[in-house]
Design a protein around this motif. Structure first.
Motif, mmCIF file in Angstrom:
data_model
loop_
_atom_site.group_PDB
_atom_site.id
_atom_site.type_symbol
_atom_site.label_atom_id
_atom_site.label_comp_id
_atom_site.label_asym_id
_atom_site.label_seq_id
_atom_site.Cartn_x
_atom_site.Cartn_y
_atom_site.Cartn_z
ATOM 1 N N PRO A 151 52.979 54.587 50.112
ATOM 2 C CA PRO A 151 51.166 54.059 50.649
ATOM 3 C C PRO A 151 50.610 52.976 49.705
ATOM 4 N N TYR A 209 49.217 60.051 59.201
ATOM 5 C CA TYR A 209 49.936 59.295 58.859
ATOM 6 C C TYR A 209 50.001 58.076 60.760
ATOM 7 N N PRO A 221 48.838 60.477 51.758
ATOM 8 C CA PRO A 221 49.677 60.015 52.372
ATOM 9 C C PRO A 221 50.120 60.389 53.887
ATOM 10 N N LEU A 245 47.256 55.976 59.256
ATOM 11 C CA LEU A 245 47.176 55.375 58.308
ATOM 12 C C LEU A 245 46.384 55.803 57.290
ATOM 13 N N GLY A 246 46.749 56.980 56.813
ATOM 14 C CA GLY A 246 46.637 57.596 55.604
ATOM 15 C C GLY A 246 45.191 57.734 55.425
ATOM 16 N N ARG A 275 44.632 46.727 53.378
ATOM 17 C CA ARG A 275 44.285 47.198 53.931
ATOM 18 C C ARG A 275 44.901 48.808 53.484
ATOM 19 N N HIS A 276 44.015 50.358 53.382
ATOM 20 C CA HIS A 276 44.931 51.367 52.769
ATOM 21 C C HIS A 276 46.254 51.785 54.016
ATOM 22 N N GLY A 277 46.757 52.766 53.941
ATOM 23 C CA GLY A 277 47.347 53.278 54.430
ATOM 24 C C GLY A 277 48.838 53.209 54.107
ATOM 25 N N VAL A 278 49.762 53.835 55.208
ATOM 26 C CA VAL A 278 50.702 54.103 54.621
ATOM 27 C C VAL A 278 52.266 53.029 55.004
ATOM 28 N N MET A 314 52.656 48.538 58.509
ATOM 29 C CA MET A 314 52.254 49.430 59.081
ATOM 30 C C MET A 314 51.352 50.178 60.863
ATOM 31 N N LEU A 315 52.050 50.562 61.239
ATOM 32 C CA LEU A 315 52.407 50.615 62.931
ATOM 33 C C LEU A 315 53.077 48.566 63.242
#
Lengths: 757, 435
Positions: free
Chosen positions: B384, A82, A78, A84-85, B359-362, B331-332
């Motif tokens: 995450p 950042y 993560p 998006l990871g 959707r993966h991401g932080v 995320m954004l």
């Protein structure tokens, strides 16, 4: 039979045993030399991971060693890209990390508690010894063991390979070149013997190669091209069929097990060549079978129609599948291999990498020295016998030379081929001149011309009748011919000197050019002693010690892996340049004014911005010099907001002094680089940028949305903290003006009504 | 003795209402003016505040000592003072506010440092020497002393009678942090009292430009500093004064000054409309512990507990009845935006279950609740969201049956072929031998 010098009388078995002993000792010494010459980096600096990509590999290896393979496979990072990871397990070639992990675990099982860092640092030198051995095996198939030893020695110390495998250069190439050579050796062996075992072994090492390096596509295309060429030369044989089919079937299936590769081998154009040759082989094999059972006339007709039919179906199918999106078209990276201007026009992110530039001529000499001259000779010698394996080397030489000319980094794939060819040439030379045999002198009446002795050397090998006459004439003329010991000694001594200079050159280049970690810079004091410039680590450790673990650091992508590896902080972009838009976002923030950049920074939770500035000590690889790439990349995404010409002066110059354009002076990158720079020189006209040799304005730029947080000793790394929004909801510029005590302009209430006329 | 004391203390705590931040109040007021506000000060002391007085020019007690605020609240009533001590600057007052100190500032027609302070909050005072004037309603008082109708709002007690006001109006900017409490009557205007008519005629001819008039001008305006204290701007300190509190309205009834002084000081000193997020938690459905990371398409439960300060009870109590609380999973950009309904079983607790995006991401759980007058609630938790593990995907897919069938049939075919081939081999060998 006459001899030039007498050989001691030793029994053939003794000679054979001694020769094999000498070979083993020589290989051991070559390995030692290969490893030792790569240790300059450790001796001159320290045991440290080099450059950029190795820092990621090192970090990934640590995860693999500490948490095991399955956790590594499922590792979602993560902190990279950042917010998006990055799905690391699915976007990485795990071969390198897995290799280090295995070595680490084996050593620990043996109760040798070696630090994972030292394994990573020393992996590349270790594998270079294996590369030398693989090259030896490969060349042995080409010519003989003595050529093999020469090739091993060449590859062991040639700078073209050392540049990518010094201690600390922990990159995929470190193990990939060994795998490349060994896979090729096994392929050659498989073709020679028609052995499914060797074909499968080649597939196994091909799988290892796929797991280790994106350059595996080179093998994926080299072997089919070799097979295709052999077929076109009319050299189809069941040996080729067995070797290719076993390699392709097992190799492709196993390569698909690497998560990052996945279905690419059946879905992308880069891999279609191998598939096509596979299909063609089946057709050819079937045709061979059919010919054995049919009359010649029938067979000809059948061949004619089937070739046309299958060709049409195949080409149509390929186009159709590409059109329907089942097969991915060629990628931009692939196009850039054929058109060197392509990347600059369409994918600036690829063009911005220095190692993707076309190779300059001197670097061929720098990296290969004597070998580059011997290389063509070796290739020509391959034509003399032109066995199947020689065809392979010839193709490899052609393809490798082309790619090495297109991209600097592909010099690496050319190097093994150059070493093999040069070794074949050199060993032929030595064979010729060390062979004590003297031809019989026939009695001929004619008197020999005085100039006849020169072509005699080549005549021994080829010899047309005309030359034979001359040679025979020369031999007749007496003891002063080319076959005598003195002339042999001159040639051999000359060859020995060439080799010696080669060793000197390699050692010099290795120690001076290729052993710098680039994380630590070295300069010389006036008394000649070494002075270490350690700004990078100083700054990264400052981040590590002084900022919260979650604070996001923005920098240009070059430094992403280093920040993640050394400072352990989340980064927006890094050297895995998979998301062009995200990089363009960073470029836009750097290239815009503070007011435009600030919302971008806040949206991405950026707390620190890091820039590299070399103007004080003359470090030319700094961000201002890379700035135009940031502008170009962000222009590709936001052509309305960022325009490259705005960053030049009206005369078209790229300047940072008084004459710099307003856009340039207001850009965040310019401001961060030169913030308080003039004050360092007392605010006088003395502020001098030593990279661009321009005098800076006496007034430094001001920053309203960022605070200077840290500047390293030599100002190479400058870190800025992004301010929080004003608690009173003002824009930070007016908030700063208020804090500094500047008076606001008085304003009046806005009329809500229009004037009644 | 001891039980009696504790009883006394409990009685006192029952009676007094306290601020959520503290009780120390610094009042900056000159000695003469101090006498005008005795009723207001008594009210404050009765609510448990400790008042410290300081002359505007006195050096002590200081506002900030080594950047640490020395009081919880500051009352700037010295409106007529021109020069202040060196540490009373607009910059220091802003700094106090960012450090969660509440500040009440009374402006006056005389220009002083508050004229440079107010614009920072989006409040622009009129030119010096132009107090608010109104000739309506008809009354015996001078036109600069006027009764103002109190509009209903969250801060002032409903049905407060009109209040007496004397001072200046200010134009209220469009900052969302501003909380208008009392606005000028629509027929009032700010003007130099000597040349009223001419200046009005002049500005009316210009279409009203530059005319400080109308109901959009503020008289008492609050300001909620982000992550900080509350600021209260008064057009004049007189609204808090004893004289106005006791002064009867033109119709003879008593004025609302005492009530509004109480209400606005309660708001400014963070007694009323103070919220906080006690705790937030998140976990997957049917679990209790939060996960370090979530997998895409997980069902996630997000719970938050909100409390309100009860000044009377001197404690935080669950805040119920919020029906417009929102959660964003961002995320954004927000990938999920959903209301958080109240959990009726647990008062003050708001909880929502939603599906994590594919959707993966932080991602961040963001609750950002801003309502005029209330403390802003902001909570952001980073977490995450990762793709499924290698063994987390469905093992057998119905869509893949043709492939399974293909693999099995090929295997079977190979075995059969091998068996037949091997069996046939011996026969052939036998044949060959015969030949």
């Amino acid at each position: 039979m006459a001899t030039a010098y007498t050989l001691p009388d030793i029994s053939p078995t003794a000679v054979k045993n001694t020769a094999s002993l000498v070979r083993i000792v020589a290989l051991a010494l070559i390995s030692g030399a290969a490893i030792a010459s790569r240790l300059f980096a450790v001796i001159n600096f320290e045991s440290i991971i080099h450059e950029f990509d190795p820092w990621f590999n090192y970090r990934a290896t640590k995860v693999l060693a500490s948490q095991g393979f399955y956790e590594f496979w499922n590792w979602f990072d993560p902190t990279a890209w950042y917010p998006l990871g990055r799905v690391v397990g699915g976007t990485v070639y795990p071969g390198l990390m897995a290799t280090s992990g295995v070595i680490y675990n084996v050593l620990h099982k043996l109760n040798l508690p070696v630090d994972i860092r030292n394994i990573c640092v020393l992996l590349a030198p270790g594998f270079s010894a294996l590369t030398a051995w693989a090259t030896y095996m490969f060349t042995k198939e080409m010519k003989d063991a003595s050529a093999g030893l020469l090739a091993a020695a060449f590859i062991g110390i040639t700078p073209g390979y050392i540049s990518r495998s010094v201690a600390g250069s922990y990159d995929n190439e470190a193990i990939a070149i060994f795998l490349l050579m060994f896979t090729f050796f096994l392929w050659i062996k498989a073709v020679k013997l028609g052995s499914a075992l060797y074909g499968s072994l080649a597939a196994l090492f091909y799988f290892y190669m796929v797991a280790a390096w994106g350059g595996y596509a080179f093998i994926t295309n080299m072997i089919p091209v070799h097979a295709l060429t052999l077929m076109l030369m009319g050299r189809y044989s069941s040996r080729l069929y067995v070797a290719y089919c076993s390699w392709y079937a097992i190799g492709t299936l196993s390569s698909m097990q690497v998560p990052f590769v996945g279905f690419q081998p059946v879905r992308t154009s880069e891999h279609m060549g191998a598939l096509g040759v596979f299909g063609l082989l089946q057709i050819v094999a079937f045709a061979q079978l059919a010919r054995a059972h049919m009359s010649s006339k029938q067979f000809k007709d059948l061949l004619f129609y089937s070739v046309i039919g299958i060709g049409l179906i195949g080409a149509g199918g390929f186009v159709g599948l590409t059109y329907m999106g089942w097969i991915a078209p060629w990628t931009g990276r692939f196009y850039s291999l054929w058109d060197t201007g392509y990347a600059k026009k369409y994918i600036p992110i690829i063009a911005s990498v220095s190692e993707h530039q076309p190779t300059a001529w001197p670097s061929f000499f720098m990296d290969l020295q004597l070998l580059i001259f011997l290389f063509p000779a070796g290739v020509i010698l391959c034509f003399r016998e032109l066995r199947d394996e020689h065809v392979f080397v010839i193709i490899y030489a052609l393809v490798g030379s082309y790619f090495a000319g297109v991209m600097v980094r592909l010099m690496l794939t050319l190097t093994p081929c150059v070493c093999v060819s040069a070794a074949v040439a050199f060993s032929s030379l030595l064979d010729t001149y060390l062979d004590p045999a003297k031809p019989e002198v026939p009695v001929v009446e004619e008197t020999a011309p005085a100039t006849a002795s020169k072509p005699a050397a080549t005549a021994t090998a080829t010899g047309t009748s005309a030359i034979d006459d001359v040679v025979n004439a020369a031999k007749k003329s007496g003891k002063r011919g080319i076959f005598d010991l003195d002339t042999r000694l001159i040639i051999v001594f000359n060859a020995f000197c060439m080799l010696s200079f080669f060793v000197l050159h390699c050692t010099w280049v290795t120690s001076n050019a290729y052993s710098s970690p680039s994380v630590v810079l070295a300069s010389q004091n006036q008394d000649g002693s070494q002075h270490i410039i350690d700004d990078f680590r100083e700054a990264y450790y400052w981040l590590r010690q002084n900022t919260p673990e979650t604070s996001v650091v923005m920098s240009w992508w070059d430094y992403g892996y280093q920040i993640a590896g050394m400072a352990d902080r989340p980064t927006l972009v890094d050297n895995n340049t998979w998301n062009n838009t995200h990089i363009a976002t960073v470029g836009k923030a750097m290239a815009s004014t503070e007011e435009v950049a600030y919302p971008i920074l806040r949206k991405h939770d950026v707390e620190y911005v890091l820039v590299i500035f070399g103007g004080l000590i003359g470090y030319s690889g700094d961000d201002i010099n890379k700035f135009l790439w940031m502008v170009r990349i962000s222009q590709g995404v936001w052509p309305d907001e960022i325009q490259e010409p705005n960053y030049f002066t009206p005369q078209g110059e790229y300047r940072v002094d008084d004459r710099a354009s307003a856009t340039m002076k207001n850009s965040l990158m310019y401001k961060m680089s030169y913030y308080r720079f003039a004050e360092l020189f007392g605010g006088s006209k003395q502020a001098m940028d030593r990279v661009r040799n321009q005098r800076l304005p006496t007034v430094s730029p001001t920053l309203d949305y960022l605070d200077e947080a840290f500047t390293s000793e030599n100002w190479i790394v400058r870190i800025y903290q992004v301010k929080k929004e004003d608690p009173l909801g003002r824009d930070l510029k007016s908030a700063n003006a208020f804090t500094d005590g500047k008076k606001r302009k008085r304003s009046k209430p806005v009329s809500r009504r229009r004037a009644i006329m | 003795m001891l039980p009696l004391l504790s009883l006394l203390i409990s009685l006192v705590t029952l009676v007094v209402a306290r601020s959520s931040t503290g009780t120390d109040v610094l009042v900056i007021v000159s000695a003469e003016e101090q006498k005008d506000y005795t009723l207001f000060f008594e009210d404050l002391e009765g609510r448990g505040y400790d008042l410290f007085f300081r002359e505007p020019k006195a050096e002590k007690p200081v506002l900030l000592d080594a950047d640490v605020p020395q009081f919880h609240h500051v009352l700037m009533l010295a409106s007529d003072t021109k020069a202040f001590a060196s540490d009373i600057t607009p910059q220091n007052i802003v700094e106090l506010l960012t450090k969660n100190v509440n500040v009440v500032v009374a402006l006056s027609p005389k220009q002083n440092l508050f004229y440079t302070l107010a614009p920072e909050f989006g409040l622009v005072p009129p030119p010096p020497g132009t107090p608010l004037i109104s000739y309506f309603p008809e009354r015996t008082d001078p036109p600069t002393v006027l009764p103002v109708h109190v509009a209903p709002g969250p801060i002032v007690t409903p049905n407060t009678p009109p209040v007496w006001f004397s001072g200046i109006p200010f134009s209220v900017g469009n900052s969302p942090l501003l909380v208008p409490i009392l606005n000028a009557p629509s027929e009032s205007f700010a003007s130099d009292s000597d040349s009223t008519t001419e200046s009005i005629v002049e500005s009316v001819e210009k279409g009203g430009e530059g005319l400080w008039a109308g109901s959009s001008l503020g008289l008492v305006t609050g300001f909620q500093v982000t992550d900080g204290g509350r600021a209260l701007f008064l057009g004049g300190g007189a609204i808090l004064s004893d004289a106005f509190a006791n002064k009867a309205l033109p119709d003879g009834s008593s004025s609302g000054n005492k009530q509004i002084a109480h209400d606005v000081s309660a708001w400014a000193f963070q007694e009323s409309l103070v919220l906080r997020i006690d705790e937030t938690s998140h976990h997957v459905v049917n679990a209790t512990e939060p996960k370090e990371y979530y997998t895409t398409n997980d069902q996630v439960v997000y719970t938050t507990k909100i409390s309100r300060w009860n000044a009377k009870e001197n404690e935080w109590e669950p805040h119920t009845g919020v029906d417009d609380l929102q959660l964003e999973f961002t995320m954004l950009d927000p990938h999920v935006r959903t209301g958080i309904p109240e959990d009726l079983a647990r008062p003050g607790t708001y909880s929502v279950t939603f599906r994590a995006p594919d959707r993966h991401g932080v991602f961040k759980f963001i609750v950002d609740y801003r309502r005029k007058g209330w403390t802003h609630l902001k909570s952001a938790i980073t977490v995450p969201v990762v793709p499924p593990r290698h063994d987390g995907y469905p093992r057998f897919l119905s869509a893949a049956w043709p492939y399974y069938a293909g693999a099995v049939s090929t295997s079977v075919g190979f075995v059969l072929f091998a068996a037949l081939y091997l069996a046939g081999e011996t026969k052939e060998a036998g044949k060959k031998k015969k030949e």
